[in-house]
Design a protein around this motif. Structure first.
Motif, PDB file in Angstrom:
ATOM      1  N   ARG A   1     -15.436 -24.554 -22.882  1.00 57.04           N
ATOM      2  CA  ARG A   1     -15.770 -23.992 -21.575  1.00 57.04           C
ATOM      3  C   ARG A   1     -14.501 -23.678 -20.787  1.00 57.04           C
ATOM      4  O   ARG A   1     -14.413 -22.635 -20.107  1.00 57.04           O
ATOM      5  CB  ARG A   1     -16.650 -24.969 -20.810  1.00 57.04           C
TER       6      ARG A   1
ATOM      7  N   LEU B   1     -20.682 -19.566 -21.626  1.00 60.68           N
ATOM      8  CA  LEU B   1     -20.290 -20.739 -20.837  1.00 60.68           C
ATOM      9  C   LEU B   1     -21.493 -21.660 -20.601  1.00 60.68           C
ATOM     10  O   LEU B   1     -21.397 -22.881 -20.757  1.00 60.68           O
ATOM     11  CB  LEU B   1     -19.714 -20.252 -19.505  1.00 60.68           C
TER      12      LEU B   1
ATOM     13  N   ILE C   1     -16.087 -28.432 -14.272  1.00 60.18           N
ATOM     14  CA  ILE C   1     -15.620 -28.891 -15.586  1.00 60.18           C
ATOM     15  C   ILE C   1     -14.488 -29.895 -15.416  1.00 60.18           C
ATOM     16  O   ILE C   1     -14.411 -30.902 -16.136  1.00 60.18           O
ATOM     17  CB  ILE C   1     -15.185 -27.685 -16.435  1.00 60.18           C
TER      18      ILE C   1
ATOM     19  N   CYS D   1     -17.123 -29.309 -26.043  1.00 57.63           N
ATOM     20  CA  CYS D   1     -17.735 -28.350 -25.127  1.00 57.63           C
ATOM     21  C   CYS D   1     -16.876 -28.132 -23.888  1.00 57.63           C
ATOM     22  O   CYS D   1     -16.748 -27.002 -23.394  1.00 57.63           O
ATOM     23  CB  CYS D   1     -19.124 -28.823 -24.716  1.00 57.63           C
TER      24      CYS D   1
ATOM     25  N   TYR E   1     -22.515 -23.500 -23.913  1.00 55.71           N
ATOM     26  CA  TYR E   1     -21.696 -24.682 -24.210  1.00 55.71           C
ATOM     27  C   TYR E   1     -22.053 -25.836 -23.276  1.00 55.71           C
ATOM     28  O   TYR E   1     -21.989 -27.009 -23.664  1.00 55.71           O
ATOM     29  CB  TYR E   1     -20.217 -24.346 -24.099  1.00 55.71           C
ATOM     30  N   ASP E   2     -22.417 -25.505 -22.066  1.00 55.93           N
ATOM     31  CA  ASP E   2     -22.842 -26.551 -21.123  1.00 55.93           C
ATOM     32  C   ASP E   2     -24.098 -27.244 -21.631  1.00 55.93           C
ATOM     33  O   ASP E   2     -24.222 -28.471 -21.564  1.00 55.93           O
ATOM     34  CB  ASP E   2     -23.069 -25.932 -19.753  1.00 55.93           C
TER      35      ASP E   2
END
Length: 2036
Positions: free
Chosen positions: A713, A695, A744, A709, A698-699
């Motif tokens: 996520r 996670l 997100i 992304c 991807y951030d």
């Protein structure tokens, strides 16, 4: 001599002289008694047990040594006894050498006493005596015996006892030589001789004595040899050789001959220890001799000697291998020679030596490759480093040696040991050394080995080397015993096996052979458990380096294999470390910490990530690699729970998924859950950790594809919530993921804010369900805090405009909930959460600060202090961090620290926060970010520039530097230095704009807004905000530059909007109204969009002020109403009451100024406006008098005491010599002394502070006759000094109501206004004031935080007071209460200066003191602009009272201020406000008027130094009043260009050295920097004027016109005055003429005829007047009607309507011409009259006109005065007498005769008179002055200001210097070097047909019928001489004016469009128009139209002008051709704006 030496002499002398020796024994015993404790007891004495004690004298050598020194001289006399004994020895019985035995004892004593040299001398004496005894007592000596040191042994003299005596002496002498440590070679050569000569004597000894003496000898020789080698630099090499040989020989003779190799080893060790100090030759020389000797011993065949020799060779080889000097090659060569010598008899020894030699050569090559011989390697051909390795013969020798040794020792070639015997240690060491050296050589040269340039065929013969490596590895791994393994794995030996297997792998990759075997060897070494863990570290590092090289050489297959081995080694290393750490039994000194293990795990993860990256290219099985790595990590993680997740591996996995999804166009990628969920070896808890890491990965990759992304996520989060964290015990982790999901959702944009808030609510609910109070973990607290804060921020974002903060609002409730958890005693933050938590709290603080809501701030500060306490930050450090980021204050607050923080600080620090020590510590901590009153501007500049000196710029540096620039700009604004302030304000705004772009996302759209400009509806386009939101990435985390400061979107937005406001304010002051309005509207819109009341109020307030000055009354009222409403709506939400009061006072004052200005305007003279102004001023005054303001004065008692002391010390700076003041004020009687009276109150004891009164007098105080009489002695005017007509009272003719045309009777009782209502409040206000100058001195020594805050508020408070009091003073004047205006202005002075804080009333000395104080200039004045304004109004109202001097209507002491003092004060004001154009213009015009009046009114007397120069001063100040805004813009442009040049030269965006107005040439500056330089400045000004006459024309209107009317006692019908100045270097002259007639329509026929022709309402596009409001509309309203009629008659709609009746159109056009002609004639006759001739640039000279009869005028004195003073003040006809009319006639006659004479003087040359330059005030620039009848045949140009003339001349001079031309000042213009723009809109077809072919025939460059780009027009204006425009308007619709102004040089402009030369006037600001833009860009000349024209008219004009230019050019060419001179084919045009 001491007592002991005296006793010794006595004893010895008595011994020599006495015969009787009785008692001598007793005497000697007593003398030597100190030795008794050290002597051994007699054997006959009974021994007592001796106790062990530290004090035992036998164990104390120090005591013995002291005795030796004391008795040494006495004991030496023992030699005398021995000599005596030697003499009598023959007479004694016994052996002949018995005496020598006594001497030997004496020698041993000397040795024991460390008298080695004496012992040696005595020993050689004994040897000499023994030689005689051995020879038989013969006296004669042979030559040979004389050379010997030891007696020669003969067959007759064999005596073992003698031999023992001799050898004892020899051994003792060798020992003494050793102990003496002599540095003389001869001493050791003598030792060698002793050893050699004593050899025969050893042979006759028995075995026991032999062993004893020989052991002593060899031992001492051994030690001496080592000493000589250690000190070899002092001795010869030959001595070392011989001594070593002698030592070796003696060892060889002894029973310890097996120790000879150890001696040799020690000698070699000593040599190698000195390798850094000795030359290689010395070491090699000794080393060779040692090796040769030992090799010779090997030939004997003794096994021990052979093994010792080989051990010695092994030792030397390793030492040479590690030596820094180049020893390897020569030692290897020597070993080769020794091997050759031994090869025949000892082949196995020879082979071993060859292995060592080969290894040494490899080591030498390896060292060269490492850089010892870098220069050689750099210049050598490719592959030279590998020449050794690729030597075929040498490789064959190595192979042969290995085979021989294998056969000799029975070892299989593959390394399998023979069962009969083990491998020899000597062979093993040689093999190990060879393999290590070769392996290191291969590894060091790995780059060259894998280079493509290498010839691969050369490596084919290296199979034998490969076999050697394999043999070593197999032997190491399989054949070593346990003992040998332990030895080989200790120390650095563990590294050998690693480097060998790596080298074997390199060879396999290079030769492409045995790859499998080499790979298996590496794997075996990795997996072998008994090999130390350290070997794995070396392995993975080495394998990683090989991988990098192979990858670089594009050998992907081999690189993957090497990298796989590297990854296996790295993870095995990590697992082994974890096992060692857990298994304490295996713990060793090499055991490392968990943190180090974690670091290794991260490194292993990085290796696997690299493998995955290569695997993608090599099509490796990526999934298998990841699974294997995760399994290893699981094993390690089970051992150490804190082991970090393999982040690098997961990041690479994410990267791979990016590429796969991109290649295959997939919406989603594969997650780790899909990969690992099927594996039973990976538990769910581990999967959860890995997914959380995925996670984060991807951030971090969001910048590549944010949308992808976010999808991934969200997918991972869904997996975590639905499949992993599904049990109750995982609620905590689930809550964390819910918060992450909310982030997100917020990152998806504002559209999903509701889902985000819901998600946060779910997280809060889940966390609350597991919250159990005190027992709950800190992690739960942190998550709850996180969730509450995020929900609050998201709630705010959902509705920023409607967000009203209150204790009950959702936002505040969430923050309170977060505070509850954070401030609980059992709460703490972990290090991982510290930064995120701090950032969230900072967001809250900054958001509340920008909103102005500070109620929660004390708790918020408590949280921050708690967070910093957790990091062990002291409170001063915490405060400094908050200070740097401006978190101690709020938006627009004057105080750098708000009261909320002070409360929190006092709670944490008690009294310490108010102490001087705390402030001093704090200032040092944040230096240089604390800017105090004592800091100079240069210090601030330096600090700011240092912060941004480093590249690249960090956010922290930009933020801190922008803060300093912002503060510096504010200081400069207060000081009146607007140009420099604008530079720094723009720099601060630029830096903050960069930060804003990082933090926010916004979009704009073009909008249209309708304005009602005083009855005329107009539309304005502007860019409004469409979206403005926080960057999605900045919501939960920001750019935390923790080395500098933490920035959030809200403190960045605060600073950005503050800078926007600051730049807008400065632009407004400088008159750049378009830029100011754009910035202010943008700032207002942003503030409104984000719901920021403080900032929105401020922007609207300044906009209201701007529109008010533009005379847009309704628009200004709208803006101010908005500000007032916002302030009322948010009164509860704005916590800082002082800021709220400050805003309310400002808004009310500006509202009052608006109503007052609109009342004074001639358009809207409404009494209602006057009452509105009064109520608003009243409200503002009430706010200033509120008790809440007193808190800013609340300082500690200690600080108050210090201020009192400081004020007493500084009283000298405010105390002024009253005698000097009197002299300065008095004009008529400078010698008169004035004794000032002392107030009675000063003689009494001072009353308490609450009962004291200030200097301000009561409102009803009157000036008595006696007081006036006493004051009159210092005045300049008296009752009889001037003639006064019928005077009227003060109340009958108020200041501006008459000017506005409003009758006073209209002000009925209900609407009557008086300033008396303000008196008590103003007195109360001023009673609080103390001397600002004293305060400024105190501020410099500000010694505490309270004082610092106090001074900042004090400055703001005084500014507010001054501005409000000045406004109220003006209001009083408008109401006609001049007396009250005087009183208010006098009281305003106390805001700046005050003589005593306890002075009860004004007295004459008080007035003198105040006027002198306010008239003094001192540096660092931060109220300079306010003081200048105050000075101006004091002088203005003083002049207002002049007409009533000498009457009973005298009001106050201001009337006693004379003209000289007024001029002095105005000049100071002139200097102070030179960069404030509007005020500068008013002051300059008033000064010009005073100087003109001084020539006509006797009471306006000047100082003697100024008499006779009235016209010079008047004309200078007159021109200074014209174009002041434009002059500032020119100055700003010059400063900015200089600044750009400095930045270019220094390559910095904003260099340290900044150009200021002082860098501009003096001729371009409006005023000097001080009053002392003003006179010189004026002289230089006139010297720099051009030869062309300059005529300045302006109108004096409004209040100034009324003032002149009153001073000159003229008719009230005079609405304005014309001020006309003729400027020349030697003959300036000025006239002031009344405008008695209003130029308007003569009859109604005109307007009716116009209305018949057209109706304005029928037109789609209405006419827009170029000015909003002007005095022209009052004194010449006909001109506006003419322009309006011209516009409509030229419009397309009008032409279409009369197309069938053209005669009607022509009739209208003719009527317009007639009206314009009449208007121009009236202008000339009614306004100028006789003085119209001044426009011709001449002034009559009375002395040169002899033909004029002096009796033409009865008032000859007046004529003489006017002609000599060169000034004239005209009066209206009603007030003029017969004599004044005759004077006018005389002046007219003079002008005509003067003109006639000049024409008759030279009719040829004077046919065309000199041109003139008109400098017109912006109020009259719209009039066609050039077309006045008297100027129609005159060459006339116009410029907007004299400063623009100087700027143009300066630019031309610079061009002349740059190109080194001799051209005149005005540049030439080539009409053929033109760029034309013809009909760009395509609707002027007739014009296009007329000129298209003409332009093409001239080969000119341009465009026809198309719209060019801005870039094209920019290049055209830069690269051509002339720009010709045929189109609509001025062409600024294609290239805006601000783009033109950016040019450094610009073409001349021929702008033939409608109104292309018209300037659009916006109130009191600088007008705008194309001519000014071209002028500012450097255009030499512009020809343009003042109003609308028809296309036919302008086409004819343009064609005629262009043809005339070409004819002149051709004529110039022809003329120059005839005279054979070069021609430049250019037209000479002045650099002046010509309007047609």
């Amino acid at each position: 001599m001491d007592r002991s030496s005296t006793a010794e002499v006595a004893l010895l002398s008595k011994l020599e002289s006495s015969v009787d020796l009785t008692g001598f024994h007793h005497l000697f015993t007593a003398h030597l008694n100190p030795f008794t404790p050290f002597l051994k007891p007699s054997t006959t004495t009974a021994k007592k047990p001796v106790k062990s004690s530290k004090s035992n004298p036998h164990d104390n050598p120090t005591s013995i040594r002291s005795l030796a020194k004391q008795f040494l001289s006495f004991i030496h006399n023992y030699r005398l006894c021995l000599n005596c004994l030697d003499l009598i020895a023959p007479e004694l019985s016994g052996k002949p050498y018995s005496v020598q035995l006594q001497r030997i004892r004496y020698i041993h004593c000397l040795e024991h006493w460390e008298l080695y040299k004496e012992a040696e001398a005595e020993g050689f004496v004994v040897l000499e005596s023994l030689s005689a005894i051995v020879r038989g007592g013969s006296k004669g000596k042979s030559r040979k015996s004389k050379a010997r040191l030891v007696p020669e042994l003969s067959e007759d003299s064999v005596d073992q006892e003698v031999a023992a005596v001799i050898l004892e002496i020899v051994v003792t002498l060798v020992k003494c030589a050793l102990k003496r440590r002599s540095k003389v070679d001869a001493d050791y050569w003598r030792v060698i001789s002793l050893v050699n000569e004593s050899e025969p004597w050893f042979k006759i000894l028995d075995a026991k004595d032999y062993e004893k003496f020989h052991h002593f000898l060899e031992t001492n020789l051994h030690i001496t040899a080592l000493f000589l080698v250690a000190e070899i630099k002092y001795f010869g090499v030959d001595l070392i050789h011989e001594f070593c040989v002698a030592t070796f020989k003696e060892y060889k003779k002894s029973s310890a001959q097996d120790q000879i190799y150890k001696v040799a080893l020690k000698i070699c060790s000593s040599l190698f220890s000195q390798r850094d100090e000795l030359s290689g030759d010395i070491i090699l020389d000794v080393l060779k001799h040692v090796l040769d000797f030992m090799a010779a011993e090997c030939k004997v065949g003794v096994e021990k000697t052979t093994l010792g020799f080989l051990d010695l060779v092994c030792y030397c080889a390793y030492k040479c291998h590690s030596a820094a000097v180049s020893l390897c090659d020569p030692v290897a060569e020597h070993l080769y020679r020794v091997a050759s010598a031994l090869h025949k008899d000892f082949p196995h020894i020879s082979s071993i030596l060859r292995l060592y030699a080969t290894g040494l050569l490899a080591s030498s090559s390896s060292n060269r490759s490492k850089g010892e011989d870098e220069e050689k390697c750099r210049n050598a051909p490719l592959g030279s480093a590998l020449q050794f390795f690729l030597n075929k013969e040498r490789v064959e020798q190595v192979a042969a040696s290995i085979n021989l040794l294998n056969g000799h020792f029975g070892v299989d070639g593959k390394g399998k040991n023979s069962p009969k015997r083990e491998i020899s240690p000597s062979y093993w060491e040689a093999l190990k050394f060879l393999c290590q050296s070769l392996a290191e050589f291969i590894y060091v040269n790995r780059k060259e080995i894998f280079s493509d340039a290498e010839i691969t065929s050369l490596w084919d013969d290296l199979s034998s080397i490969h076999d050697v490596f394999h043999q070593f590895c197999y032997t190491f791994l399989q054949c070593l015993s346990a003992t040998e393994r332990e030895r080989e794995t200790t120390g650095d030996n563990h590294r050998v096996i690693s480097v060998v297997v790596v080298a074997a792998l390199i060879l396999s990759f290079k030769t492409n052979t045995n790859i499998k075997e080499s790979t298996l060897l590496v794997k075996q070494v990795i997996s072998t458990e008994w090999v130390p863990v350290k070997r794995l570290k070396y392995l993975y590092v080495s394998l990683n380096n090989i991988t990098v090289i192979l990858n670089r050489e594009k050998r992907l297959k081999e690189a993957l294999k090497a990298l796989k081995l590297c990854c296996k080694a790295s993870w095995n290393y990590v697992v082994d470390l974890c096992k060692m750490h857990v298994d304490k039994s295996r713990a060793s000194r090499d055991d490392i910490s968990e943190k180090a293990i974690a670091d290794f795990a991260m490194e292993a993860s990085e290796k696997v990530a690299f493998l995955l990256e290569l695997g993608r290219e090599g099509k490796c099985k990526i999934n298998g690699i990841i699974k294997e790595c995760v399994k290893c990590w699981c094993v390690a993680e089970n051992l150490i729970a804190m082991l970090p997740t393999p982040a690098s591996l997961i990041k690479e996995w994410v990267k791979i998924q990016f590429l796969v999804s991109k290649d295959e166009d997939m919406e989603f990628g594969t997650t780790l859950h899909s990969l690992l969920s099927s594996s039973e070896e990976v538990p769910k808890s581990v999967i959860g950790k890995l997914l959380e890491e995925e996670l984060l990965a991807y951030d971090e990759k969001s910048y590549l594809n944010r949308t992808y992304c976010l999808r991934m996520r969200m997918k991972i989060i869904d997996v975590l919530l639905e499949e992993v964290y599904i049990t109750k015990d995982s609620n905590l982790k689930k809550s964390k993921i819910l918060i992450e999901k909310a982030k997100i959702l917020r990152a998806h944009g504002l559209a999903r804010l509701n889902e985000c808030v819901q998600c946060l609510s779910n997280a809060i609910s889940t966390l609350n369900s597991i919250y159990t109070g005190k027992s709950c973990s800190s992690r739960v607290h942190n998550l709850l805090i996180h969730a509450y804060i995020l929900r609050a921020l998201c709630t705010q974002e959902a509705a920023p405009i409607s967000m009203v903060l209150s204790p009950r609002s959702d936002f505040v409730q969430d923050i309170y909930a977060a505070l509850k958890f954070c401030l609980s005693p059992d709460h703490g933050h972990t290090d991982e959460q510290y930064e995120d938590m701090l950032y969230l709290w900072y967001q809250v603080i900054d958001y509340l600060s920008i909103k102005g809501y500070l109620e929660i701030h004390p708790s918020l500060y408590d949280v921050v202090i708690k967070l910093f306490d957790g990091k062990n930050f002291p409170l001063v450090k915490t405060m400094s961090e908050l200070w740097k980021t401006k978190r101690l204050t709020h938006a627009l607050c004057a105080s750098p620290v708000n009261h909320m923080f002070l409360e929190t600080l006092s709670k944490h620090q008690s009294r310490r926060c108010s102490s001087a020590e705390f402030w001093k510590t704090f200032v040092e901590e944040v230096k240089p970010l604390v800017i105090g009153f004592h800091h100079t501007n240069n210090e601030i500049k330096q600090a700011a520039s240092d912060l941004i000196a480093h590249v690249p710029l960090s956010s922290s540096s930009m933020f801190l530097s922008s803060n300093l620039y912002y503060y510096l700009s504010g200081r400069l604004i207060s000081s009146g230095r607007m140009t420099e302030a604008l530079t720094y304000a723009k720099e601060a705004h630029r830096l903050r704009s960069k930060l804003l772009q990082q933090k926010f996302e916004y979009s704009v759209q073009k909008m249209t807004e309708t304005f009602d400009e005083n009855g005329e509806i107009t539309e304005k386009s502007y860019y409004g905000i469409q979206t403005f939101k926080v960057n999605d990435l900045e919501v939960s985390k920001g750019s935390c530059d923790y080395e500098g400061c933490v920035l959030t979107p809200w403190n960045v937005l605060t600073c950005y909007l503050e800078s926007t406001l600051q730049v807008g304010i400065v632009q407004e002051i400088l008159g750049n109204v378009s830029e100011a309005e754009m910035l202010l509207r943008w700032g207002r819109n942003v503030s409104q969009f984000q719901g920021l009341p403080l900032l929105e109020i401020s922007f609207s307030s300044v906009l209201g002020k701007l529109y008010c000055k533009q005379k847009l009354w309704s628009v200004a009222e709208k803006e101010l109403s908005i500000a007032k409403k916002i302030l009322a709506d948010n009164c509860d939400a704005i916590s800082c009451k002082k800021c709220a009061y400050m805003l309310e006072i400002s808004v009310n004052q500006q509202f009052g100024d608006l109503f007052l200005s609109s009342f004074c305007s001639w358009e809207l003279p409404s009494a209602k406006n006057l009452f509105n102004a009064k109520s608003l001023y009243r409200s503002a005054l009430d706010k200033l008098n509120l008790s809440d303001w007193q808190s800013c004065y609340s300082i500690s008692e200690e600080a108050r005491t210090k201020q009192v002391v400081s004020r007493e010390k500084s009283v000298s700076s405010c105390t002024i010599n009253l005698l000097e003041i009197n002299d300065s004020l008095s004009n008529d009687k400078p010698e008169t002394k004035v004794e000032l009276r002392r107030s009675r109150r000063t003689k009494k004891e001072l009353k308490p502070a609450s009962q004291r009164q200030d200097m301000v007098c009561a409102h009803n105080r009157r000036v008595t006759r006696s007081t006036h009489r006493s004051l009159g002695e210092t005045c300049e005017i008296g009752p009889g000094d001037r003639k006064i007509g019928s005077a009227t009272g003060l109340a009958t003719e108020p200041l501006s109501t008459t000017a506005a045309g409003l009758d006073h009777n209209a002000l009925n009782s209900e609407s009557k206004c008086s300033a008396a209502d303000f008196a008590s409040d103003i007195t109360s206000l001023c009673n609080k004031m103390k001397c600002w100058h004293c305060f400024h001195i105190e501020a410099v020594d500000c010694s505490s935080l309270d004082n610092f805050i106090y001074m900042n508020w004090e400055l703001v408070y005084r500014k507010l007071c001054l501005r409000l009091l000045i406004s109220i003073g003006k209001f009083s004047g408008v109401c006609g209460n001049v007396h009250e205006a005087h009183e208010i202005l006098l009281q305003s002075i106390s805001v700046l200066f005050s003589k005593n804080s306890y002075c009860s009333k004004y007295s004459s000395d008080a007035l003198v003191f105040l006027m002198e104080s306010i008239g003094k200039d001192f540096p660092g004045d931060v109220l300079a602009v306010e003081r200048a304004a105050l000075l101006y109004y004091i002088c203005w109202f003083t002049l207002k009272s002049y007409p009533y001097h000498g009457t009973r209507k005298i009001c106050c002491e201001l009337l006693c201020i004379g003209t000289i003092r007024i001029i002095s004060l105005l000049k100071l004001s002139f200097i102070l406000c030179q960069e404030v154009p509007l005020l500068f213009q008013k002051i300059s015009r008033l000064l010009a008027s005073i100087y003109v009046l001084s020539t006509s009114l006797k009471q306006f007397s000047l100082s003697p130094s100024e008499e006779g120069s009235e016209s010079q001063w008047a004309s200078f100040f007159h021109q200074a009043s014209l174009g002041s805004h434009l002059n500032q813009q020119i100055l700003s442009g010059i400063v900015q260009k200089k600044q750009s040049q400095i930045a270019t030269d220094s390559e910095d965006s904003f260099p340290k050295s900044v150009s200021t107005i002082l860098d501009v040439p003096g001729s371009l500056r409006p005023a000097p920097e001080s009053c002392e330089k003003l006179e010189e400045f004026v002289l230089r000004f006139f010297q720099g004027l051009p030869s062309t006459p300059v005529i300045c024309i302006s109108l004096v209107v409004g209040a100034d016109a009324g003032l002149l009317r009153e001073l000159l006692h003229c008719s009230p019908t005079i609405r304005a005055w014309i001020l006309l100045s003729h400027l020349s270097s030697d003959n300036p002259h000025v006239i002031l003429l009344p405008v008695c007639k209003t130029l308007e329509e003569v009859s109604d026929d005109d307007t009716s005829s116009s209305s018949v022709v057209f109706n304005c309402k029928d037109f789609v596009k209405q006419w827009q007047c170029p000015w909003v409001s002007s005095v022209i509309d009052e004194i010449a309203p006909v001109f506006r009607h003419i322009l309006e009629g011209n516009y409509y008659s030229s419009s397309e709609h009008f032409l279409e309507s009369i197309r069938e009746n053209t005669s009607l159109w022509w009739m209208h056009r003719k009527r317009l011409d007639e009206r314009l002609s009449k208007f121009l004639q009236d202008m000339e006759d009614l306004w100028l009259g006789t003085w119209k001739y001044l426009l011709l640039g001449e002034w009559p000279d009375f002395n040169s006109l002899d033909s004029i009869q002096k009796n033409l005028c009865e008032d000859e004195d007046l004529l003489q005065l006017v002609l000599t003073k060169k000034c004239y003040v005209g009066l209206d006809s009603a007030a003029s007498s017969k004599s004044s009319k005759e004077f006018e006639n005389t002046i007219q006659f003079l002008f005509k005769r003067m003109l006639d004479m000049s024409v008759n003087f030279d009719q040829v040359e004077c046919m065309n008179r000199k041109p003139i330059i008109l400098v017109l005030d912006f109020e009259v620039q719209m009039l066609p002055w050039e077309n006045l009848p008297i100027l129609r045949n005159k060459e006339v140009y116009r410029m907007p200001s004299v400063g623009s003339i100087f700027a143009t001349l300066d630019r031309c001079c610079q061009n002349e210097e740059q190109f080194e031309t001799k051209n005149p000042a005005f540049p030439f213009i080539d009409p053929l070097d033109s760029y034309y723009l013809l009909n760009p809109d395509g609707d002027l077809s007739r014009t296009q047909v007329e000129f298209e072919n003409w332009f093409k025939d001239q080969n000119m460059e341009g465009k026809i019928g198309t719209v060019p780009t801005i870039e094209e027009l920019t290049l055209a204006l830069k690269n051509h001489d002339l720009f010709i425009y045929f189109g609509h308007g001025s062409g600024t619709q294609y290239i805006p004016g601000h783009e033109i102004q950016k040019l450094d040089s610009c073409a001349a402009g021929l702008l033939l469009g409608c109104s292309s030369g018209s300037l659009y006037l916006k109130g009191c600001y600088m007008p705008q128009g194309a001519p000014l833009s071209y002028l500012l860009a450097g255009s030499p000349v512009i020809v343009a139209n003042l109003w609308e024209v028809t296309d036919k008219d302008i086409d004819r004009f343009g064609k005629a002008m262009l043809n005339a230019w070409l004819r002149e050019r051709s004529a110039a060419s022809a003329e120059c051709t005839q005279c054979n001179e070069p021609v430049n084919n250019c037209i000479d045009l002045p650099s002046i704006l010509e309007s047609i």
